[in-house]
Design an enzyme around this catalytic site. Structure first.
Site, PDB file in Angstrom:
ATOM      1  N   HIS A  26       0.736  -4.979  -4.060  1.00  0.00           N
ATOM      2  CA  HIS A  26       0.341  -4.345  -3.935  1.00  0.00           C
ATOM      3  C   HIS A  26      -0.419  -4.382  -1.984  1.00  0.00           C
ATOM      4  O   HIS A  26       0.118  -3.473  -1.519  1.00  0.00           O
ATOM      5  CB  HIS A  26      -1.385  -4.548  -3.897  1.00  0.00           C
ATOM      6  CG  HIS A  26      -2.372  -3.688  -4.234  1.00  0.00           C
ATOM      7  ND1 HIS A  26      -3.007  -2.987  -3.697  1.00  0.00           N
ATOM      8  CD2 HIS A  26      -2.379  -2.311  -5.079  1.00  0.00           C
ATOM      9  CE1 HIS A  26      -4.280  -2.643  -3.515  1.00  0.00           C
ATOM     10  NE2 HIS A  26      -3.554  -1.565  -4.594  1.00  0.00           N
ATOM     11  N   ASP A  61      -6.026  -8.037   1.319  1.00  0.00           N
ATOM     12  CA  ASP A  61      -5.879  -7.896  -0.401  1.00  0.00           C
ATOM     13  C   ASP A  61      -5.522  -8.540  -0.668  1.00  0.00           C
ATOM     14  O   ASP A  61      -5.486  -9.471  -0.520  1.00  0.00           O
ATOM     15  CB  ASP A  61      -4.876  -6.515   0.237  1.00  0.00           C
ATOM     16  CG  ASP A  61      -4.216  -5.675  -0.577  1.00  0.00           C
ATOM     17  OD1 ASP A  61      -4.245  -5.920  -1.994  1.00  0.00           O
ATOM     18  OD2 ASP A  61      -5.082  -3.963  -0.884  1.00  0.00           O
ATOM     19  N   SER A 105      -5.973   3.402  -4.435  1.00  0.00           N
ATOM     20  CA  SER A 105      -5.096   2.092  -3.166  1.00  0.00           C
ATOM     21  C   SER A 105      -4.438   3.167  -1.726  1.00  0.00           C
ATOM     22  O   SER A 105      -4.368   2.394  -0.835  1.00  0.00           O
ATOM     23  CB  SER A 105      -4.773   1.431  -4.138  1.00  0.00           C
ATOM     24  OG  SER A 105      -5.802   0.326  -4.087  1.00  0.00           O
TER      25      SER A 105
END
Length: 434
Positions: free
Chosen positions: A220, A188, A376
């Protein structure tokens, strides 16, 4: 037969042998036109022997092929030093390097090369990225039995996955082992490893994307890691979290960099004494055969792979990678207060299971917490659940784990999906035997 005839025959055979020898000497298969723009390609081979044959040919092109030892110098080697990286693992045989278009035309003619794919961009699967101003509410767990713990007043997404139906009961019950000794690799934007949510269980494995720093400058990856294994926000709050930074500060990633990330995990896995590993891929892009093959190969090694279905508003997840990889567990997203699939989630036969994906509270990088929505956010719920299963009842092969997770799921409660989409909603192990 006279002596002159014997001499002629002997001379003829010598000529044939010399001609065959000259024809068999390898030559460089590349045009090496310096005027052409050099772009990054993934070259995939049918076997290990095919990669060796290609390596022999490239020796005549003044090209250097390297097996990765130091991941920190990969981009410089590829772009500036003309190195071709061997990224093979398991039964995935591939090189990554820069080539001109005429070189590619020649490569696809060579025996043993099954795919030459231009590198492509993909990205993280969120709808927005804005830190919330919420503070962390410290939650206490209590032992419900010798093997189960209960978290009181958890976030609604955790409250939802330990029961079949609404309404929520204000508790999150899960195996007390909580993913202990399981390694979860977050491919990520990185992880803020010093966040209080991780209690020292998060480490930075490596940084792969070009120009990227060894931190999470997007948020994120930290948010995803918090859902997997945060102390308060996590499904399995005793896992070890390892950041593999493949995406930039703006959330973009390249197919080749994610494949390099998978190579890194396979290397770590092969040198680990206790092989209990899960990969979370909350990212995606257009279908890539190389990417899908890499995912399928790493599961054959024994590493579980969970991927997000994508946020293309009910498009077919089979149109994207890694959502279309056959061995991955592909996760769609549901609403916060109902069993409806979200309007943004991808659907279709490639989706294995659904989990909460709307307004998920987890760890942030600017404030303590962050609220994000997307597939996600759905995927790490499943990643954490696999860690719970491994720590509670033992590891399974990736194919058997996928079957186990689907069998454990609540069936036929989801709405707003078509008939081609499996109707499975995530449920964590809820007894001492599962």
């Amino acid at each position: 037969m006279i002596i002159s005839d014997i001499f002629k025959i002997h001379t003829f055979f010598i000529f044939i042998c010399l001609f065959t020898l000259v024809k068999s000497v390898p030559t460089c298969p590349l045009t090496q036109n310096d005027a052409e723009e050099q772009q990054k390609y993934i070259i995939q081979f049918s076997s290990a022997s095919a990669t060796k044959n290609f390596s022999t040919l490239l020796n005549h092109c003044n090209k250097t092929i390297k097996t990765i030892v130091d991941f920190s110098n990969i981009q410089s080697d590829l772009k500036h030093n003309g190195i071709i990286q061997d990224v093979s693992f398991g039964n995935f045989y591939a090189y990554i390097g820069y080539f001109g278009s005429s070189d590619v035309d020649e490569l696809i003619k060579l025996n043993g090369i099954i795919n030459v794919e231009k590198d492509s961009l993909m990205g993280i699967h969120i709808l927005k990225n804005k830190d919330s101003s919420y503070g962390i509410q410290t939650l206490k767990d209590k032992n419900s039995s010798s093997c189960l713990s209960t978290r009181q007043n958890p976030n609604p997404n955790l409250d939802r996955i330990d029961q079949e139906h609404f309404p929520l009961n204000g508790e999150y019950m899960y195996p007390s082992t909580a993913g202990n000794q399981v390694k979860v690799y977050i491919l990520d934007t990185g992880i803020k490893t010093d966040h209080d949510e991780f209690g020292g269980r998060a480490t930075f494995g490596t940084t792969i994307c070009e120009g990227c720093s060894a931190t999470d400058d997007n948020g994120h990856g930290t948010h995803v890691a918090g859902i997997v294994g945060g102390q308060n926000f996590g499904v399995a709050n005793q896992v070890s979290l390892i950041a593999v930074k493949v995406c930039t500060a703006n959330g973009t990633c390249s197919t080749s960099d994610v494949i390099l990330g998978l190579n890194y995990v396979s290397t770590q896995y092969s040198t680990s004494y206790d092989n209990k590993a899960v990969i979370n891929l909350s990212l995606g892009g257009p279908v890539s055969n190389s990417f899908n093959d890499a995912v399928n190969s790493i599961t054959k090694i024994g590493i579980h792979v969970v991927v997000s279905a994508g946020n293309n508003y009910h498009d077919n997840a089979c149109n994207y990678s890694p959502a279309s990889a056959l061995s991955a567990i592909t996760v769609g997203a549901t609403e916060a207060t109902s069993d409806n699939a979200t309007d943004f989630t991808n659907i279709g036969s490639c989706v294995s299971i659904f989990a909460p994906g709307r307004k998920i509270l987890s760890a942030g990088i600017y404030n303590e917490t962050n609220i994000l929505s997307g597939t996600s956010q759905a995927a790490p719920h499943v990643t954490g659940t696999i860690a719970l299963v491994i720590a509670n009842t033992g590891n399974l092969s990736p194919s058997n784990m996928k079957e186990f997770i689907i069998n454990l799921a609540t069936k036929n409660i989801l709405t707003d999906i078509d008939s081609s989409t499996p109707n499975n909603f995530l449920r964590v192990p809820y007894t001492c035997n599962n």
